[in-house]
Design a protein around this motif. Structure first.
Motif, mmCIF file in Angstrom:
data_model
loop_
_atom_site.group_PDB
_atom_site.id
_atom_site.type_symbol
_atom_site.label_atom_id
_atom_site.label_comp_id
_atom_site.label_asym_id
_atom_site.label_seq_id
_atom_site.Cartn_x
_atom_site.Cartn_y
_atom_site.Cartn_z
ATOM 1 N N ILE A 151 0.834 -1.198 0.000
ATOM 2 C CA ILE A 151 0.000 0.000 0.000
ATOM 3 C C ILE A 151 0.869 1.249 0.000
ATOM 4 O O ILE A 151 0.567 2.244 -0.678
ATOM 5 N N CYS A 180 1.950 1.820 -3.465
ATOM 6 C CA CYS A 180 0.842 2.296 -4.302
ATOM 7 C C CYS A 180 0.542 3.777 -4.081
ATOM 8 O O CYS A 180 0.002 4.448 -4.968
ATOM 9 N N ARG A 181 0.907 4.292 -2.917
ATOM 10 C CA ARG A 181 0.706 5.717 -2.645
ATOM 11 C C ARG A 181 1.458 6.599 -3.640
ATOM 12 O O ARG A 181 1.097 7.758 -3.859
ATOM 13 N N LYS A 236 -5.082 10.424 -3.644
ATOM 14 C CA LYS A 236 -5.533 10.427 -2.246
ATOM 15 C C LYS A 236 -6.985 9.974 -2.145
ATOM 16 O O LYS A 236 -7.373 9.327 -1.163
ATOM 17 N N MET A 268 -6.960 6.206 -2.315
ATOM 18 C CA MET A 268 -6.374 5.677 -1.079
ATOM 19 C C MET A 268 -7.335 5.814 0.097
ATOM 20 O O MET A 268 -7.385 4.942 0.973
#
Length: 290
Positions: A221, A224-225, A230, A233
């Motif tokens: 994760i 993936c940021r 945002k 996410m």
């Protein structure tokens, strides 16, 4: 924390309200007066900018307009991205992909990975994935397989968004992270998939549930940021299997055995039925002239 606390509305997104899969209602092919204005404004803006109408049908324009909630600039940019990448670079057309090897490509490459959840009346369509079955290193990712991957993913999104009501409700993803390791992840695949739905294909992702997320998933994760927005996410929720039922309101009869449920539905059968519903939407949904 890697995962953000989901808003209170999360429970209502998943909690079933009635037994059985939803069938098309009158609203499935009917635009509201507000949506008609959104669509008309979008068509005018596309014509003014010289941007081709996506897929050449009114239903797809309505899908973009609804997902953008009437934000014309946002919808125009998204359509430009879609035309450039999906129908341009990857030459995706729903009808052609349905009759090609791309149909259920991922399901064939990784048997047991994709599962269909039973859809409750008024709830978003929910698709589940057993990530342990996803072994990207076992596939030769040549141009043919890349295109099949993209076309298959687009078919899945087309199937999920098969009529106006489904577009309005959006989608939910459930991912089972138990036992997941680095061999079950590909940065390149994840980037390509993200490019296809982030500011591109018109879809409302309501929630991504990651069930039994371990240390490796938390690291994934974080990676993936680097390329996920945002907004995307913020829709990721880490949960235990027990809390799918106790906190988020799912019921065993609506979930596959993968999550301790009892629902058993063939993915390819589901896909074909939903794509047939979408074809009907394309045929029926028309945007009135001003």
């Amino acid at each position: 924390s890697v995962f953000e606390e989901p808003p209170a509305v999360a429970l209502s997104l998943a909690k079933p309200t009635a037994e059985g899969c939803t069938a098309p209602s009158a609203a499935a092919h009917t635009l509201s007066p507000e949506e008609v204005r959104w669509c008309q404004d979008l068509k005018t803006a596309l014509d003014f900018a010289g941007i081709a109408h996506p897929n050449g049908d009114d239903f797809m324009i309505a899908q973009f307009a609804i997902v953008a909630k009437g934000n014309v600039d946002k919808a125009v940019q998204r359509i430009a991205n879609y035309n450039r990448l999906v129908t341009g670079e990857f030459q995706y057309r729903t009808e052609e992909a349905m009759n090609s090897e791309a149909l259920a490509f991922m399901d064939r490459q990784f048997p047991g990975m994709i599962h269909v959840c039973k859809q409750a009346s008024g709830s978003p369509v929910t698709i589940a994935a057993n990530m342990v079955k996803f072994l990207p290193g076992s596939v030769e990712w040549n141009d043919e397989n890349w295109r099949a991957f993209v076309h298959d993913f687009m078919l899945e999104l087309d199937a999920a968004n098969c009529d106006l009501e489904e577009v309005r409700k959006g989608m939910v993803y459930l991912q089972d992270g138990k036992g997941m390791g680095w061999k079950n992840f590909s940065v390149e695949l994840e980037k390509r998939a993200t490019c296809l739905y982030q500011d591109n294909y018109p879809v409302k992702f309501k929630r991504f549930y990651i069930v039994e997320a371990g240390v490796i998933i938390i690291a994934i994760i974080q990676i993936c940021r680097l390329f996920m927005s945002k907004k995307i996410m913020s829709r990721m929720v880490s949960t235990s299997q027990a809390d799918l039922y106790n906190v988020y309101g799912f019921q065993p009869s609506f979930l596959p055995q993968l999550f301790g449920g009892t629902h058993d539905e063939n993915f390819e059968t589901w896909l074909a039925a939903r794509l047939a519903r979408r074809a009907e939407s394309v045929r029926v949904v028309k945007i009135p002239e001003r």
